[in-house]
Design a protein around this motif. Structure first.
Motif, PDB file in Angstrom:
ATOM      1  N   VAL A 114     -56.095 -45.238 -54.889  1.00  0.00           N
ATOM      2  CA  VAL A 114     -56.163 -44.670 -56.236  1.00  0.00           C
ATOM      3  C   VAL A 114     -57.443 -45.109 -56.934  1.00  0.00           C
ATOM      4  O   VAL A 114     -58.130 -44.298 -57.575  1.00  0.00           O
ATOM      5  CB  VAL A 114     -54.911 -45.058 -57.058  1.00  0.00           C
ATOM      6  CG1 VAL A 114     -55.091 -44.720 -58.534  1.00  0.00           C
ATOM      7  CG2 VAL A 114     -53.681 -44.365 -56.509  1.00  0.00           C
ATOM      8  N   ILE A 115     -57.791 -46.372 -56.825  1.00  0.00           N
ATOM      9  CA  ILE A 115     -59.022 -46.879 -57.447  1.00  0.00           C
ATOM     10  C   ILE A 115     -60.236 -46.168 -56.865  1.00  0.00           C
ATOM     11  O   ILE A 115     -61.132 -45.733 -57.606  1.00  0.00           O
ATOM     12  CB  ILE A 115     -59.142 -48.411 -57.263  1.00  0.00           C
ATOM     13  CG1 ILE A 115     -58.030 -49.123 -58.027  1.00  0.00           C
ATOM     14  CG2 ILE A 115     -60.509 -48.914 -57.690  1.00  0.00           C
ATOM     15  CD1 ILE A 115     -58.100 -48.939 -59.528  1.00  0.00           C
ATOM     16  N   LEU A 116     -60.280 -46.020 -55.548  1.00  0.00           N
ATOM     17  CA  LEU A 116     -61.405 -45.328 -54.916  1.00  0.00           C
ATOM     18  C   LEU A 116     -61.464 -43.866 -55.361  1.00  0.00           C
ATOM     19  O   LEU A 116     -62.543 -43.342 -55.658  1.00  0.00           O
ATOM     20  CB  LEU A 116     -61.287 -45.404 -53.391  1.00  0.00           C
ATOM     21  CG  LEU A 116     -62.427 -44.770 -52.617  1.00  0.00           C
ATOM     22  CD1 LEU A 116     -63.709 -45.548 -52.845  1.00  0.00           C
ATOM     23  CD2 LEU A 116     -62.093 -44.712 -51.153  1.00  0.00           C
ATOM     24  N   GLY A 117     -60.314 -43.203 -55.437  1.00  0.00           N
ATOM     25  CA  GLY A 117     -60.275 -41.814 -55.907  1.00  0.00           C
ATOM     26  C   GLY A 117     -60.746 -41.684 -57.342  1.00  0.00           C
ATOM     27  O   GLY A 117     -61.472 -40.750 -57.694  1.00  0.00           O
ATOM     28  N   LEU A 118     -60.356 -42.632 -58.212  1.00  0.00           N
ATOM     29  CA  LEU A 118     -60.789 -42.597 -59.612  1.00  0.00           C
ATOM     30  C   LEU A 118     -62.288 -42.853 -59.751  1.00  0.00           C
ATOM     31  O   LEU A 118     -62.959 -42.222 -60.572  1.00  0.00           O
ATOM     32  CB  LEU A 118     -59.998 -43.613 -60.439  1.00  0.00           C
ATOM     33  CG  LEU A 118     -58.549 -43.248 -60.720  1.00  0.00           C
ATOM     34  CD1 LEU A 118     -57.834 -44.392 -61.436  1.00  0.00           C
ATOM     35  CD2 LEU A 118     -58.471 -41.974 -61.537  1.00  0.00           C
ATOM     36  N   ILE A 119     -62.809 -43.776 -58.962  1.00  0.00           N
ATOM     37  CA  ILE A 119     -64.256 -44.038 -59.001  1.00  0.00           C
ATOM     38  C   ILE A 119     -65.018 -42.799 -58.558  1.00  0.00           C
ATOM     39  O   ILE A 119     -66.002 -42.385 -59.197  1.00  0.00           O
ATOM     40  CB  ILE A 119     -64.607 -45.259 -58.120  1.00  0.00           C
ATOM     41  CG1 ILE A 119     -64.082 -46.537 -58.767  1.00  0.00           C
ATOM     42  CG2 ILE A 119     -66.119 -45.352 -57.892  1.00  0.00           C
ATOM     43  CD1 ILE A 119     -64.167 -47.751 -57.871  1.00  0.00           C
ATOM     44  N   LEU A 120     -64.572 -42.187 -57.478  1.00  0.00           N
ATOM     45  CA  LEU A 120     -65.249 -40.977 -57.006  1.00  0.00           C
ATOM     46  C   LEU A 120     -65.070 -39.825 -57.994  1.00  0.00           C
ATOM     47  O   LEU A 120     -66.012 -39.060 -58.222  1.00  0.00           O
ATOM     48  CB  LEU A 120     -64.724 -40.573 -55.634  1.00  0.00           C
ATOM     49  CG  LEU A 120     -65.497 -39.400 -55.056  1.00  0.00           C
ATOM     50  CD1 LEU A 120     -66.869 -39.854 -54.599  1.00  0.00           C
ATOM     51  CD2 LEU A 120     -64.757 -38.762 -53.947  1.00  0.00           C
ATOM     52  N   ALA A 121     -63.889 -39.708 -58.598  1.00  0.00           N
ATOM     53  CA  ALA A 121     -63.668 -38.639 -59.578  1.00  0.00           C
ATOM     54  C   ALA A 121     -64.564 -38.822 -60.797  1.00  0.00           C
ATOM     55  O   ALA A 121     -65.123 -37.846 -61.313  1.00  0.00           O
ATOM     56  CB  ALA A 121     -62.201 -38.612 -59.995  1.00  0.00           C
ATOM     57  N   ALA A 122     -64.735 -40.053 -61.251  1.00  0.00           N
ATOM     58  CA  ALA A 122     -65.603 -40.298 -62.409  1.00  0.00           C
ATOM     59  C   ALA A 122     -67.052 -39.949 -62.083  1.00  0.00           C
ATOM     60  O   ALA A 122     -67.744 -39.310 -62.888  1.00  0.00           O
ATOM     61  CB  ALA A 122     -65.488 -41.753 -62.853  1.00  0.00           C
ATOM     62  N   SER A 123     -67.510 -40.340 -60.910  1.00  0.00           N
ATOM     63  CA  SER A 123     -68.896 -40.009 -60.542  1.00  0.00           C
ATOM     64  C   SER A 123     -69.058 -38.507 -60.308  1.00  0.00           C
ATOM     65  O   SER A 123     -70.076 -37.920 -60.688  1.00  0.00           O
ATOM     66  CB  SER A 123     -69.340 -40.806 -59.323  1.00  0.00           C
ATOM     67  OG  SER A 123     -68.520 -40.508 -58.216  1.00  0.00           O
ATOM     68  N   ALA A 124     -68.052 -37.846 -59.731  1.00  0.00           N
ATOM     69  CA  ALA A 124     -68.120 -36.393 -59.537  1.00  0.00           C
ATOM     70  C   ALA A 124     -68.113 -35.671 -60.876  1.00  0.00           C
ATOM     71  O   ALA A 124     -68.801 -34.664 -61.052  1.00  0.00           O
ATOM     72  CB  ALA A 124     -66.948 -35.917 -58.672  1.00  0.00           C
ATOM     73  N   TYR A 125     -67.355 -36.183 -61.849  1.00  0.00           N
ATOM     74  CA  TYR A 125     -67.332 -35.581 -63.179  1.00  0.00           C
ATOM     75  C   TYR A 125     -68.713 -35.662 -63.826  1.00  0.00           C
ATOM     76  O   TYR A 125     -69.211 -34.674 -64.372  1.00  0.00           O
ATOM     77  CB  TYR A 125     -66.304 -36.275 -64.069  1.00  0.00           C
ATOM     78  CG  TYR A 125     -66.324 -35.753 -65.485  1.00  0.00           C
ATOM     79  CD1 TYR A 125     -65.720 -34.550 -65.804  1.00  0.00           C
ATOM     80  CD2 TYR A 125     -66.968 -36.456 -66.494  1.00  0.00           C
ATOM     81  CE1 TYR A 125     -65.748 -34.052 -67.092  1.00  0.00           C
ATOM     82  CE2 TYR A 125     -67.011 -35.965 -67.785  1.00  0.00           C
ATOM     83  CZ  TYR A 125     -66.401 -34.768 -68.076  1.00  0.00           C
ATOM     84  OH  TYR A 125     -66.446 -34.276 -69.358  1.00  0.00           O
ATOM     85  N   LEU A 126     -69.331 -36.830 -63.757  1.00  0.00           N
ATOM     86  CA  LEU A 126     -70.661 -36.984 -64.359  1.00  0.00           C
ATOM     87  C   LEU A 126     -71.683 -36.070 -63.695  1.00  0.00           C
ATOM     88  O   LEU A 126     -72.490 -35.427 -64.375  1.00  0.00           O
ATOM     89  CB  LEU A 126     -71.106 -38.447 -64.279  1.00  0.00           C
ATOM     90  CG  LEU A 126     -70.323 -39.419 -65.156  1.00  0.00           C
ATOM     91  CD1 LEU A 126     -70.758 -40.855 -64.875  1.00  0.00           C
ATOM     92  CD2 LEU A 126     -70.486 -39.075 -66.622  1.00  0.00           C
ATOM     93  N   MET A 127     -71.646 -36.003 -62.374  1.00  0.00           N
ATOM     94  CA  MET A 127     -72.609 -35.136 -61.673  1.00  0.00           C
ATOM     95  C   MET A 127     -72.349 -33.660 -61.965  1.00  0.00           C
ATOM     96  O   MET A 127     -73.287 -32.900 -62.202  1.00  0.00           O
ATOM     97  CB  MET A 127     -72.541 -35.391 -60.164  1.00  0.00           C
ATOM     98  CG  MET A 127     -73.128 -36.732 -59.768  1.00  0.00           C
ATOM     99  SD  MET A 127     -73.242 -36.963 -57.994  1.00  0.00           S
ATOM    100  CE  MET A 127     -71.536 -37.058 -57.545  1.00  0.00           C
ATOM    101  N   ALA A 128     -71.092 -33.246 -61.967  1.00  0.00           N
ATOM    102  CA  ALA A 128     -70.783 -31.838 -62.219  1.00  0.00           C
ATOM    103  C   ALA A 128     -71.120 -31.455 -63.653  1.00  0.00           C
ATOM    104  O   ALA A 128     -71.695 -30.391 -63.903  1.00  0.00           O
ATOM    105  CB  ALA A 128     -69.302 -31.565 -61.935  1.00  0.00           C
ATOM    106  N   PHE A 129     -70.784 -32.317 -64.610  1.00  0.00           N
ATOM    107  CA  PHE A 129     -71.096 -32.006 -65.994  1.00  0.00           C
ATOM    108  C   PHE A 129     -72.605 -31.904 -66.202  1.00  0.00           C
ATOM    109  O   PHE A 129     -73.093 -30.987 -66.862  1.00  0.00           O
ATOM    110  CB  PHE A 129     -70.511 -33.060 -66.932  1.00  0.00           C
ATOM    111  CG  PHE A 129     -70.777 -32.770 -68.379  1.00  0.00           C
ATOM    112  CD1 PHE A 129     -70.058 -31.781 -69.024  1.00  0.00           C
ATOM    113  CD2 PHE A 129     -71.756 -33.451 -69.076  1.00  0.00           C
ATOM    114  CE1 PHE A 129     -70.301 -31.487 -70.352  1.00  0.00           C
ATOM    115  CE2 PHE A 129     -72.010 -33.161 -70.403  1.00  0.00           C
ATOM    116  CZ  PHE A 129     -71.281 -32.180 -71.041  1.00  0.00           C
ATOM    117  N   TYR A 130     -73.345 -32.832 -65.622  1.00  0.00           N
ATOM    118  CA  TYR A 130     -74.807 -32.770 -65.737  1.00  0.00           C
ATOM    119  C   TYR A 130     -75.333 -31.482 -65.106  1.00  0.00           C
ATOM    120  O   TYR A 130     -76.197 -30.816 -65.664  1.00  0.00           O
ATOM    121  CB  TYR A 130     -75.444 -33.987 -65.065  1.00  0.00           C
ATOM    122  CG  TYR A 130     -76.939 -33.940 -65.081  1.00  0.00           C
ATOM    123  CD1 TYR A 130     -77.649 -34.256 -66.229  1.00  0.00           C
ATOM    124  CD2 TYR A 130     -77.657 -33.561 -63.951  1.00  0.00           C
ATOM    125  CE1 TYR A 130     -79.031 -34.194 -66.255  1.00  0.00           C
ATOM    126  CE2 TYR A 130     -79.030 -33.493 -63.967  1.00  0.00           C
ATOM    127  CZ  TYR A 130     -79.711 -33.821 -65.129  1.00  0.00           C
ATOM    128  OH  TYR A 130     -81.072 -33.752 -65.148  1.00  0.00           O
TER     129      TYR A 130
END
Length: 185
Positions: A114-130
């Protein structure tokens, strides 16, 4: 003579302005295929658990790859109609959930997956939003600029409004030119 009247038609509802769904091109299909193959191979190898590869591992990898590829294609088709922030969130959930799930297959603790998924989701969110923020023209009505002093609806008048404005300005110039000549006599 009696004239036949035209049948009454119901007024059409206003058109909705959404971004069109993307077309699936050969390049898109190829990219999805290789992403699905990679995901399926990763799932098959991870479920092996240091034993030899069995038919069930291969079947599991094929099913996981097909589900991943279909879900990716569905998201790729429906997300252009979603606003930028929500679209970035959808892609973050997709990537974080898919990698978190693959990591959970390796018999790690659920907490670490879950922690790994959340870390990847947060980084994917930042990259996608940018990515969406820097490469799109905003189409929301509240983001449109209006000229100061312009009448209501001047930003959306289109061709007819600009033609009428041009005709009015031409008449104004012609009138002032005529007044200028009349005053010089």
């Amino acid at each position: 003579m009696a004239h036949a009247s035209a049948p009454a038609t119901a007024p059409k509802p206003p058109a909705r302005h959404h971004r069109p769904a993307r077309k699936i091109t050969a390049i898109t299909a190829s990219n999805v295929f290789w992403l699905a193959v990679g995901y399926g191979v990763w799932a098959a190898v991870t479920t092996r658990h240091e034993h030899r590869m069995t038919g069930w591992n291969v079947l599991y990898g094929c099913v996981a790859g097909i589900v991943f590829g279909l879900l990716y294609l569905v998201l790729r088709q429906i997300t252009p109609a979603i606003p930028r922030v929500r679209r970035a969130l959808v892609w973050a959930v997709f990537w974080g959930g898919s990698i978190g799930y693959l990591h959970s297959l390796s018999h790690q603790t659920l907490y670490w997956s879950v922690i790994l998924g959340l870390i990847l989701a947060a980084s994917a969110y930042l990259m996608a939003f940018y990515h969406f923020y820097t490469r799109e023209v905003p189409t929301d009505a509240h983001l449109r600029e209006t000229r100061p002093g312009a009448g209501a609806g001047s930003a959306t008048t289109g061709q007819a409004g600009s033609a009428a404005g041009h005709a009015g300005s031409t008449a104004g110039h012609a009138g002032s030119a005529a007044a200028g000549h009349a005053g010089s006599r």
